[in-house]
Scaffold this motif. Structure first.
Motif, PDB file in Angstrom:
ATOM      1  N   GLU A  14      -1.180  13.752  -1.904  1.00 39.20           N
ATOM      2  CA  GLU A  14      -1.677  12.892  -2.977  1.00 39.20           C
ATOM      3  C   GLU A  14      -0.542  12.217  -3.752  1.00 39.20           C
ATOM      4  OE1 GLU A  14      -1.841  16.138  -2.741  1.00 39.20           O
ATOM      5  OE2 GLU A  14      -0.630  16.768  -4.465  1.00 39.20           O
ATOM      6  N   HIS A  70       1.873  10.748  -2.213  1.00 39.19           N
ATOM      7  CA  HIS A  70       2.404   9.795  -1.224  1.00 39.19           C
ATOM      8  C   HIS A  70       3.638  10.338  -0.513  1.00 39.19           C
ATOM      9  CE1 HIS A  70      -0.290   7.269  -3.519  1.00 39.19           C
ATOM     10  NE2 HIS A  70       0.440   7.470  -4.593  1.00 39.19           N
ATOM     11  N   SER A  93       8.639   9.712  -1.138  1.00 36.59           N
ATOM     12  CA  SER A  93       8.487   8.261  -1.141  1.00 36.59           C
ATOM     13  C   SER A  93       8.902   7.653  -2.470  1.00 36.59           C
ATOM     14  CB  SER A  93       7.017   7.888  -0.910  1.00 36.59           C
ATOM     15  OG  SER A  93       6.645   8.136   0.418  1.00 36.59           O
ATOM     16  N   TYR A 141       9.302   3.388  -4.363  1.00 35.81           N
ATOM     17  CA  TYR A 141       8.945   1.981  -4.145  1.00 35.81           C
ATOM     18  C   TYR A 141       9.697   1.059  -5.075  1.00 35.81           C
ATOM     19  CZ  TYR A 141       5.045   4.684  -2.309  1.00 35.81           C
ATOM     20  OH  TYR A 141       4.296   5.612  -1.647  1.00 35.81           O
ATOM     21  N   ASP A 186       0.881  -1.172   0.000  1.00 35.92           N
ATOM     22  CA  ASP A 186       0.000   0.000   0.000  1.00 35.92           C
ATOM     23  C   ASP A 186       0.916   1.219   0.000  1.00 35.92           C
ATOM     24  OD1 ASP A 186      -2.985   0.980   1.505  1.00 35.92           O
ATOM     25  OD2 ASP A 186      -1.261   2.312   1.429  1.00 35.92           O
ATOM     26  N   ARG A 187       0.688   2.157  -0.922  1.00 38.84           N
ATOM     27  CA  ARG A 187       1.644   3.263  -1.073  1.00 38.84           C
ATOM     28  C   ARG A 187       1.638   4.236   0.099  1.00 38.84           C
ATOM     29  NH1 ARG A 187       0.562   2.505  -6.700  1.00 38.84           N
ATOM     30  NH2 ARG A 187       2.476   2.012  -7.806  1.00 38.84           N
ATOM     31  N   ASN A 188       0.525   4.304   0.837  1.00 38.71           N
ATOM     32  CA  ASN A 188       0.460   5.305   1.911  1.00 38.71           C
ATOM     33  C   ASN A 188       0.666   4.760   3.324  1.00 38.71           C
ATOM     34  OD1 ASN A 188       0.095   7.464   0.243  1.00 38.71           O
ATOM     35  ND2 ASN A 188      -2.134   7.527   0.449  1.00 38.71           N
ATOM     36  N   VAL A 246       0.285  13.122   4.844  1.00 41.40           N
ATOM     37  CA  VAL A 246       0.657  12.495   3.577  1.00 41.40           C
ATOM     38  C   VAL A 246      -0.158  13.164   2.470  1.00 41.40           C
ATOM     39  CG1 VAL A 246       0.716  10.322   2.275  1.00 41.40           C
ATOM     40  CG2 VAL A 246       1.116  10.301   4.743  1.00 41.40           C
ATOM     41  N   HIS A 268       9.021   0.080   0.465  1.00 39.99           N
ATOM     42  CA  HIS A 268       8.673   1.505   0.423  1.00 39.99           C
ATOM     43  C   HIS A 268       9.738   2.229   1.220  1.00 39.99           C
ATOM     44  CE1 HIS A 268       5.803   4.885   2.033  1.00 39.99           C
ATOM     45  NE2 HIS A 268       6.820   5.351   1.345  1.00 39.99           N
TER      46      HIS A 268
END
Lengths: 397, 175
Positions: free
Chosen positions: A165, A167, A192, A194, A141-143, A163, A203
């Motif tokens: 939009e 991320h 961030s 990934y 999950d990116r957040n 956080v 991440h």
């Protein structure tokens, strides 16, 4: 709660047992929750340890890794260093703020690093702590873990972090506190990126806590080649940045605590440079990250032209007066190698199949005036001993 | 269906068709195998991995085409760069052959089976977004990644993969 301090005290005694324990513990299936803090400041070594954790940790485990690098510019996996970075400035001494306890000799310049994850270019120094969380790809999950870091920051009093939009973590500064005197402003404090593999996802993010170089960072991230160069791959998004003004150790402890809150209480193990260097796979990754093949030749295809072209129709700035009036140059570069070159208005030897990063002085190849300009544009440093350029080892044991 | 098979037959081999019309008893025993043949030569057999790659294997099981699934393309978000495999590279099943970048994420593309890369889709170098538009299109202009040659091990690997139906169930259970 997770006792970082206890471990810090323990790690002062050099213990050979630790070496074996680190590499064995990482992959042991019973270690479902793991946390590590690196005490090396070598960016290549830290990124290599991080990659080792991604590849070797048990498939169902969740791993936290915290590290702080000496000054470096870190480009994304699919970026172009000639476009993103002012390469000519990286090895110039005296451009960074003096940090406590450092002497003039300690000014080693700024290292150039290409990471394995996606995203844009960032600057690191001792005032920036990096976090990374490795977990099963099914739980990606990116957040989720940026939110974890926000909770850590809020627990330290940085209430207006969130956080966004993209991320990233931003800091909202109210109109009253804003130095510009205008309305409320938002600053980026953490970026961030990934890396996703078959079973595991990573991440990682920066967190600007207290860099003394805030006003000096942008000069490294503006390339003189930008008006002439068009690259495939990934562009950076420029953001105003700010320090969140938290001490590194406080941040580390708070992030370990929040991580423990999510996955179960865990003690953070300290990894020293010496321990990391004893792991053959870490050193293999380290050599790869430091190699020109990875740093330069991984660059997506790009074109360079002194004039508008079909592929890059932008108007170009005026060229310097010292160049011949009829000088024109256009290049196509693939994997860092010039595969097409058209030069006119100068007499020059062929520069096709030349690796751009290997040229120490363009004057020897395309003459004095054009060579002088190319040296500036591509960051070649004829006055420097090039063997010094790529060495940035931190030889702690 | 019958008309399309007939059309295929006519295009492929007019003499077969004329032979069929002459002898109806042969026709009934022929038809099923001809239908299967025309289906495989037209689309190939497509199977999927748990990592969301697809591979088409041609009828004689010597070559194939690899790409990422529609499900994966959707999950990744806007693809901004594709690192294409090296032409001629020999890989085992599960080895990384390339990578895609989307939303700050670098994701490996893994070889679904043991194979050798014989051609790469250069369209993706200039238009990486093609992966989002037509990820499972193996034609010119489609979002396929590479073409490969396949040996015995590759065929063995292929048999272990999911068919479209099983993959649909698999992706349904991931959420």
């Amino acid at each position: 709660m997770a006792s970082l301090n206890r471990l810090l005290a323990r790690s002062r005694v050099p213990r050979l047992a630790n070496i074996r324990r680190f590499s064995e513990a990482v992959s042991h299936p019973s270690n479902r929750v793991q946390a590590y803090v690196s005490r090396s400041s070598d960016p290549y070594l830290n990124l290599s340890v991080e990659h080792y954790l991604l590849q070797k940790s048990a498939p169902e485990s969740v791993v936290l890794f915290l590290y702080t690098n000496s000054p470096c510019v870190v480009i994304g996996r699919n970026q172009n260093p000639w476009l993103e970075v002012n390469l000519g400035l990286l090895n110039r001494a005296g451009l960074l703020a003096k940090t406590q306890g450092s002497s003039d000799d300690a000014d080693e310049g700024v290292a150039l690093v290409r990471r394995r994850s996606g995203g844009g270019t960032v600057f690191h120094d001792e005032g920036n702590v990096n976090y990374s969380v490795i977990c099963p790809s099914a739980a990606f999950d990116r957040n989720k873990h940026a939110e974890m870091v926000v909770r850590a920051l809020r627990s330290l009093g940085a209430e207006s972090t969130r956080v966004n939009e993209r991320h990233d973590i931003v800091l909202d500064v109210s109109a009253l506190a804003s130095s510009s005197g205008g309305g409320a402003e938002t600053y980026k404090i953490s970026g961030s990126a990934y890396k996703l593999t078959r079973l595991r996802s990573l991440h990682h993010g920066t967190c600007l806590l207290s860099t003394p170089n805030l006003s000096r960072i942008s000069q490294f991230l503006r390339s003189p080649a930008e008006p002439f160069l068009k690259s495939r791959g990934v562009d950076s998004v420029r953001s105003k940045i700010q320090n969140v003004r938290v001490a590194n150790r406080d941040f580390e402890e708070a992030v370990v605590a929040e991580f423990g809150g999510m996955y179960g209480d865990v003690d953070a193990e300290i990894i020293t440079a010496g321990e990391a260097r004893h792991v053959p796979d870490v050193m293999k990754g380290y050599e790869e990250l430091k190699s020109p093949k990875w740093i330069y030749e991984q660059t997506p295809r790009f074109t360079f032209a002194t004039h508008p072209t079909e592929e890059d129709p932008r108007e170009r700035p005026d060229l310097p007066d010292y160049l011949p009036k009829d000088f024109k140059a256009s290049l196509v570069v693939r994997h860092g190698e010039i595969v097409e070159a058209n030069l006119s208005g100068i007499s020059s030897s062929s520069i096709e199949s030349v690796q751009v990063h290997e040229v120490g002085d363009w004057r020897a190849m395309i003459g004095d005036s054009a060579g002088r300009w190319f040296n500036g544009i591509f960051g070649a440093q004829p006055d420097q001993d090039r063997t010094l350029v790529c060495t940035h080892d931190v030889l702690t044991s | 269906m019958a008309t399309s098979v007939a059309r295929c037959l006519r295009a492929a081999c007019p003499s077969t068709l004329s032979r069929l019309t002459r002898n109806p008893s042969v026709r009934t025993s022929w038809q099923p195998s001809i239908r299967a043949f025309s289906a495989t030569s037209f689309r190939g057999i497509r199977k999927y991995t748990k990592d969301h790659e697809w591979i088409d294997l041609n009828a004689d099981k010597t070559s194939g085409v690899i790409g990422i699934s529609e499900y994966a393309a959707e999950e990744l978000g806007d693809v901004v760069y594709v690192e294409l495999p090296e032409d001629g590279k020999v890989v085992g099943a599960g080895d990384a052959i390339g990578a895609v970048e989307s939303v700050k994420s670098a994701a490996d593309i893994n070889a679904p089976i043991s194979c050798k890369v014989t051609a790469i889709n250069m369209v993706l170098e200039e238009k990486p977004g093609t992966i989002n538009l037509v990820p499972e299109d193996d034609s010119h202009g489609g979002g396929w990644i590479c073409k490969v040659s396949v040996d015995e091990q590759g065929v063995k690997d292929f048999e272990a993969l999911m068919d479209a139906e099983a993959y649909k169930v698999f992706t349904g259970s991931e959420h």
